[in-house]
Design a protein around this motif. Structure first.
Motif, PDB file in Angstrom:
ATOM      1  N   PRO A 221       0.814  -1.212   0.000  1.00  0.00           N
ATOM      2  CA  PRO A 221       0.000   0.000   0.000  1.00  0.00           C
ATOM      3  C   PRO A 221       0.855   1.273   0.000  1.00  0.00           C
ATOM      4  O   PRO A 221       2.022   1.255   0.379  1.00  0.00           O
ATOM      5  CB  PRO A 221      -0.792  -0.119   1.304  1.00  0.00           C
ATOM      6  CG  PRO A 221       0.083  -0.924   2.204  1.00  0.00           C
ATOM      7  CD  PRO A 221       0.827  -1.876   1.309  1.00  0.00           C
ATOM      8  N   CYS A 222       0.233   2.332  -0.441  1.00  0.00           N
ATOM      9  CA  CYS A 222       0.851   3.661  -0.398  1.00  0.00           C
ATOM     10  C   CYS A 222       0.287   4.397   0.814  1.00  0.00           C
ATOM     11  O   CYS A 222      -0.930   4.438   1.018  1.00  0.00           O
ATOM     12  CB  CYS A 222       0.548   4.413  -1.687  1.00  0.00           C
ATOM     13  SG  CYS A 222       1.441   5.971  -1.873  1.00  0.00           S
ATOM     14  N   LEU A 223       1.157   4.964   1.639  1.00  0.00           N
ATOM     15  CA  LEU A 223       0.727   5.643   2.848  1.00  0.00           C
ATOM     16  C   LEU A 223       0.189   7.036   2.527  1.00  0.00           C
ATOM     17  O   LEU A 223       0.339   7.550   1.415  1.00  0.00           O
ATOM     18  CB  LEU A 223       1.888   5.734   3.826  1.00  0.00           C
ATOM     19  CG  LEU A 223       2.581   4.403   4.172  1.00  0.00           C
ATOM     20  CD1 LEU A 223       3.636   4.614   5.237  1.00  0.00           C
ATOM     21  CD2 LEU A 223       1.565   3.354   4.615  1.00  0.00           C
ATOM     22  N   ALA A 224      -0.430   7.644   3.522  1.00  0.00           N
ATOM     23  CA  ALA A 224      -1.058   8.950   3.315  1.00  0.00           C
ATOM     24  C   ALA A 224      -0.054  10.020   2.896  1.00  0.00           C
ATOM     25  O   ALA A 224      -0.405  10.967   2.191  1.00  0.00           O
ATOM     26  CB  ALA A 224      -1.774   9.379   4.600  1.00  0.00           C
ATOM     27  N   ASP A 225       1.204   9.872   3.331  1.00  0.00           N
ATOM     28  CA  ASP A 225       2.219  10.869   2.963  1.00  0.00           C
ATOM     29  C   ASP A 225       2.878  10.570   1.619  1.00  0.00           C
ATOM     30  O   ASP A 225       3.839  11.245   1.228  1.00  0.00           O
ATOM     31  CB  ASP A 225       3.281  10.977   4.057  1.00  0.00           C
ATOM     32  CG  ASP A 225       4.024   9.652   4.305  1.00  0.00           C
ATOM     33  OD1 ASP A 225       3.786   8.693   3.545  1.00  0.00           O
ATOM     34  OD2 ASP A 225       4.817   9.590   5.253  1.00  0.00           O
ATOM     35  N   GLY A 226       2.376   9.550   0.905  1.00  0.00           N
ATOM     36  CA  GLY A 226       2.902   9.244  -0.414  1.00  0.00           C
ATOM     37  C   GLY A 226       3.988   8.182  -0.434  1.00  0.00           C
ATOM     38  O   GLY A 226       4.363   7.693  -1.503  1.00  0.00           O
ATOM     39  N   ARG A 227       4.517   7.807   0.725  1.00  0.00           N
ATOM     40  CA  ARG A 227       5.558   6.785   0.770  1.00  0.00           C
ATOM     41  C   ARG A 227       4.962   5.398   0.595  1.00  0.00           C
ATOM     42  O   ARG A 227       3.822   5.150   0.983  1.00  0.00           O
ATOM     43  CB  ARG A 227       6.300   6.836   2.102  1.00  0.00           C
ATOM     44  CG  ARG A 227       7.194   8.029   2.319  1.00  0.00           C
ATOM     45  CD  ARG A 227       7.879   7.944   3.677  1.00  0.00           C
ATOM     46  NE  ARG A 227       6.912   7.903   4.775  1.00  0.00           N
ATOM     47  CZ  ARG A 227       7.208   7.537   6.016  1.00  0.00           C
ATOM     48  NH1 ARG A 227       8.436   7.168   6.329  1.00  0.00           N
ATOM     49  NH2 ARG A 227       6.266   7.545   6.957  1.00  0.00           N
ATOM     50  N   LEU A 228       5.759   4.494   0.010  1.00  0.00           N
ATOM     51  CA  LEU A 228       5.365   3.099   0.000  1.00  0.00           C
ATOM     52  C   LEU A 228       5.568   2.512   1.395  1.00  0.00           C
ATOM     53  O   LEU A 228       6.455   2.938   2.138  1.00  0.00           O
ATOM     54  CB  LEU A 228       6.186   2.319  -1.022  1.00  0.00           C
ATOM     55  CG  LEU A 228       5.942   2.669  -2.490  1.00  0.00           C
ATOM     56  CD1 LEU A 228       6.933   1.935  -3.377  1.00  0.00           C
ATOM     57  CD2 LEU A 228       4.518   2.325  -2.900  1.00  0.00           C
ATOM     58  N   MET A 229       4.766   1.529   1.733  1.00  0.00           N
ATOM     59  CA  MET A 229       4.831   0.940   3.065  1.00  0.00           C
ATOM     60  C   MET A 229       6.227   0.426   3.396  1.00  0.00           C
ATOM     61  O   MET A 229       6.729   0.611   4.505  1.00  0.00           O
ATOM     62  CB  MET A 229       3.813  -0.189   3.183  1.00  0.00           C
ATOM     63  CG  MET A 229       3.770  -0.851   4.557  1.00  0.00           C
ATOM     64  SD  MET A 229       2.695  -2.305   4.601  1.00  0.00           S
ATOM     65  CE  MET A 229       3.667  -3.454   3.593  1.00  0.00           C
ATOM     66  N   ASP A 230       6.877  -0.256   2.436  1.00  0.00           N
ATOM     67  CA  ASP A 230       8.199  -0.803   2.703  1.00  0.00           C
ATOM     68  C   ASP A 230       9.197   0.285   3.095  1.00  0.00           C
ATOM     69  O   ASP A 230      10.091   0.060   3.918  1.00  0.00           O
ATOM     70  CB  ASP A 230       8.724  -1.559   1.487  1.00  0.00           C
ATOM     71  CG  ASP A 230       8.065  -2.919   1.308  1.00  0.00           C
ATOM     72  OD1 ASP A 230       7.277  -3.301   2.193  1.00  0.00           O
ATOM     73  OD2 ASP A 230       8.334  -3.583   0.301  1.00  0.00           O
ATOM     74  N   ASP A 231       9.093   1.453   2.478  1.00  0.00           N
ATOM     75  CA  ASP A 231      10.009   2.546   2.799  1.00  0.00           C
ATOM     76  C   ASP A 231       9.787   3.045   4.218  1.00  0.00           C
ATOM     77  O   ASP A 231      10.724   3.505   4.874  1.00  0.00           O
ATOM     78  CB  ASP A 231       9.826   3.702   1.807  1.00  0.00           C
ATOM     79  CG  ASP A 231      10.224   3.321   0.392  1.00  0.00           C
ATOM     80  OD1 ASP A 231      11.091   2.443   0.247  1.00  0.00           O
ATOM     81  OD2 ASP A 231       9.667   3.896  -0.561  1.00  0.00           O
ATOM     82  N   ALA A 232       8.563   2.964   4.699  1.00  0.00           N
ATOM     83  CA  ALA A 232       8.264   3.433   6.050  1.00  0.00           C
ATOM     84  C   ALA A 232       8.649   2.412   7.109  1.00  0.00           C
ATOM     85  O   ALA A 232       9.101   2.770   8.199  1.00  0.00           O
ATOM     86  CB  ALA A 232       6.773   3.763   6.169  1.00  0.00           C
ATOM     87  N   ILE A 233       8.491   1.123   6.803  1.00  0.00           N
ATOM     88  CA  ILE A 233       8.723   0.076   7.797  1.00  0.00           C
ATOM     89  C   ILE A 233      10.192  -0.315   7.884  1.00  0.00           C
ATOM     90  O   ILE A 233      10.736  -0.510   8.971  1.00  0.00           O
ATOM     91  CB  ILE A 233       7.883  -1.176   7.463  1.00  0.00           C
ATOM     92  CG1 ILE A 233       6.393  -0.848   7.533  1.00  0.00           C
ATOM     93  CG2 ILE A 233       8.208  -2.312   8.426  1.00  0.00           C
ATOM     94  CD1 ILE A 233       5.516  -1.985   7.075  1.00  0.00           C
ATOM     95  N   GLY A 234      10.839  -0.447   6.738  1.00  0.00           N
ATOM     96  CA  GLY A 234      12.188  -0.994   6.752  1.00  0.00           C
ATOM     97  C   GLY A 234      12.145  -2.499   6.963  1.00  0.00           C
ATOM     98  O   GLY A 234      11.118  -3.151   6.766  1.00  0.00           O
ATOM     99  N   GLN A 235      13.269  -3.057   7.380  1.00  0.00           N
ATOM    100  CA  GLN A 235      13.383  -4.513   7.545  1.00  0.00           C
ATOM    101  C   GLN A 235      12.924  -4.921   8.940  1.00  0.00           C
ATOM    102  O   GLN A 235      13.721  -5.340   9.787  1.00  0.00           O
ATOM    103  CB  GLN A 235      14.826  -4.948   7.296  1.00  0.00           C
ATOM    104  CG  GLN A 235      15.329  -4.633   5.905  1.00  0.00           C
ATOM    105  CD  GLN A 235      14.543  -5.357   4.834  1.00  0.00           C
ATOM    106  OE1 GLN A 235      14.293  -6.545   4.928  1.00  0.00           O
ATOM    107  NE2 GLN A 235      14.143  -4.633   3.788  1.00  0.00           N
TER     108      GLN A 235
END
Length: 262
Positions: free
Chosen positions: A179-193
């Protein structure tokens, strides 16, 4: 880029040694390309394989990719399968090296990945039989089936075998969408590993869990599956699907006790 790969099926009576000679194979491709259009880099004869090794771990030795499974190329999934192996292994190795998990966690690697990769290999074999049909009448019938929609190939999203996940049918043990988050980032970029928990605000409020918390994300996906929260592994497979706070806290406790290093 500008590279092209051509595959020519050997027929009964063909001499494999001769087919690597430019004077033999250039005429076969004359309808599309010729020596004036391209520079030959390599010509080789090889055999497609569809095999799965049993036993991917022996102590500190682990197999991944083509060393433990080989697939025909008809789905383009050989390298993808190796990347999935690596994604499965990397967070488990990190959990062990950091001291928060027993090395028996690595025993889940083959159990999870083997039935998953077997699904893709078996489909590639089936697709190869479709593509390599040499009987004209059978090929015409095949073309008609696909043109009419009577036969199609669906790209699978198989469930991991039993391992580091909760029990239950899919979507548990299947790959989660991006999913794409409300701020435009992809979820993976927000969560990390890391592990992550997605759910509604009430489910995640005040939750003490060893994971990134993302309230309000993937509400449509959760509603589709009759759930209010989902726990994702670092490789983005579904660890657990929960319908209420008690189920979520129980799943989070299991995650905390078994994988505290994450």
């Amino acid at each position: 880029g500008a590279r092209r790969r051509w595959e020519i099926m050997l027929m009964p009576g063909d001499d494999p040694a001769q087919l690597t000679e430019p004077s033999i194979f250039w005429p076969m491709m004359a309808r599309w390309i010729g020596p004036a259009d391209a520079v030959l880099e390599r010509a080789a004869v090889y055999t497609f394989h569809s095999v799965v090794q049993e036993g991917w771990r022996k102590g500190r030795l682990l197999l991944a990719g083509d060393s433990c499974h080989q697939t025909p190329p008809f789905l383009g999934q050989g390298m993808c399968a190796g990347l999935r192996d690596a994604a499965n292994l990397v967070w488990k190795l990190a959990a062990i090296v950091k001291g928060g998990a027993d090395d028996s966690l690595l025993d889940t690697y083959e159990r999870e990945r083997l039935p998953h990769v077997r699904t893709f290999i078996e489909l590639a074999v089936r697709l190869g039989a479709v593509l390599q049909e040499i009987d004209p009448a059978a090929a015409a019938a095949r073309d008609q089936r696909f043109a009419s929609g009577a036969e199609i190939f669906d790209f699978p999203q198989p469930q991991l075998g039993p391992g580091c996940r909760s029990d239950g049918p899919p979507p548990v043990g299947t790959i989660f969408p991006q999913p794409c988050l409300a701020d435009g980032r992809l979820m993976d970029d927000a969560i990390g590993q890391r592990f992550a928990i997605l759910g509604d605000d009430e489910m995640l409020a005040g939750l003490n869990a060893p994971a990134a918390l993302l309230p309000g994300v993937a509400s449509g996906w959760l509603a589709q599956h009759g759930a209010r929260a989902v726990i994702l592994r670092p490789d983005r497979y579904v660890f657990a699907l929960t319908r209420n706070r008690a189920e979520l806290e129980s799943a989070a406790d299991a995650l905390r006790s078994n994988l505290s290093a994450l």
